[in-house]
Design a protein around this motif. Structure first.
Motif, short mmCIF file in Angstrom:
data_model
loop_
_atom_site.label_atom_id
_atom_site.label_comp_id
_atom_site.label_asym_id
_atom_site.label_seq_id
_atom_site.Cartn_x
_atom_site.Cartn_y
_atom_site.Cartn_z
N GLY A 62 38.59 45.59 45.10
CA GLY A 62 39.17 45.89 46.40
C GLY A 62 38.12 46.08 47.48
O GLY A 62 38.39 45.86 48.66
N GLY A 63 36.92 46.46 47.11
CA GLY A 63 35.83 46.63 48.07
C GLY A 63 35.08 45.34 48.35
O GLY A 63 34.12 45.33 49.12
N ILE A 91 38.50 50.94 37.62
CA ILE A 91 39.92 51.00 37.26
C ILE A 91 40.50 49.61 37.49
O ILE A 91 40.23 48.96 38.49
CB ILE A 91 40.64 52.06 38.09
CG1 ILE A 91 40.07 53.43 37.71
CG2 ILE A 91 42.14 52.01 37.87
CD1 ILE A 91 40.67 54.58 38.44
N LYS A 92 41.31 49.16 36.57
CA LYS A 92 41.85 47.80 36.59
C LYS A 92 42.64 47.50 37.87
O LYS A 92 42.60 46.39 38.38
CB LYS A 92 42.76 47.61 35.38
CG LYS A 92 42.69 46.26 34.76
CD LYS A 92 43.65 46.17 33.60
CE LYS A 92 42.99 45.64 32.38
NZ LYS A 92 43.92 45.31 31.31
N GLN A 93 43.33 48.48 38.41
CA GLN A 93 44.17 48.26 39.58
C GLN A 93 43.36 47.97 40.84
O GLN A 93 43.91 47.53 41.84
CB GLN A 93 45.09 49.46 39.84
CG GLN A 93 46.28 49.53 38.91
CD GLN A 93 45.91 49.95 37.50
OE1 GLN A 93 44.89 50.58 37.27
NE2 GLN A 93 46.74 49.60 36.53
N ILE A 98 40.91 37.21 40.48
CA ILE A 98 40.06 36.70 39.42
C ILE A 98 39.50 35.37 39.93
O ILE A 98 40.24 34.42 40.14
CB ILE A 98 40.84 36.50 38.11
CG1 ILE A 98 41.36 37.84 37.61
CG2 ILE A 98 39.94 35.84 37.06
CD1 ILE A 98 42.21 37.74 36.36
N VAL A 99 38.18 35.34 40.15
CA VAL A 99 37.54 34.15 40.71
C VAL A 99 37.50 33.04 39.68
O VAL A 99 37.85 31.90 39.97
CB VAL A 99 36.12 34.49 41.22
CG1 VAL A 99 35.44 33.25 41.75
CG2 VAL A 99 36.19 35.56 42.29
#
Length: 140
Positions: A62-63, A91-93, A98-99
């Motif tokens: 997310g970052g 954390i998975k969330q 996924i590149v």
């Protein structure tokens, strides 16, 4: 006299209520198909993607950090390698994308080496070849 006639006309049936309720129902239906339903399908795709994360996948957090999954610790936790020797637990969330999918960590590193362009061997000192000539075997 006029007031009593007005009150008598206002006591009509329930059709006025249905006419007033129809626009609200129509707005809810539009919101459902334009906002709620697409958001639910997006969340479902995100859950499926997170369930399929495995070792060797290159992921984006997310970052905006890109890393390589080195270990799936639990259902909610991963170990990600950000640089050589730098491993963090996330954390998975927090994974947004996924590149690339990978078989294993070693396989992914070998694939990175294969991505480098192969150059022809250098020509002997007395002989000069052009780039196209060396690729197609012709001489200049």
């Amino acid at each position: 006299m006029f007031i009593s006639e007005a009150w008598a006309q206002g006591t009509g049936g329930g059709s006025d209520f249905l006419v007033q309720l129809f626009p609200l129902v129509l707005i809810f239906i539009v919101f459902y198909f334009l906002l709620i339903r697409p958001q639910q399908s997006k969340l479902k795709q995100q859950r499926e993607m997170l369930a399929g994360v495995k070792r060797g996948d290159r992921v984006v957090t997310g970052g905006g950090i890109i890393g390589l999954v080195t270990k799936v610790i639990s259902d909610n936790e991963l170990q990600v390698e950000l640089a050589e020797g730098v491993r963090v637990r996330i954390i998975k969330q927090t994974i947004t994308d996924i590149v690339s999918r990978g078989e294993s960590v070693r396989g992914a590193k070998d694939a990175e080496d294969d991505e480098k362009p192969m150059l022809p061997p250098p020509a002997p000192a007395g002989e000069r070849k052009s780039l196209l000539g060396s690729l197609f075997g012709g001489k200049k």
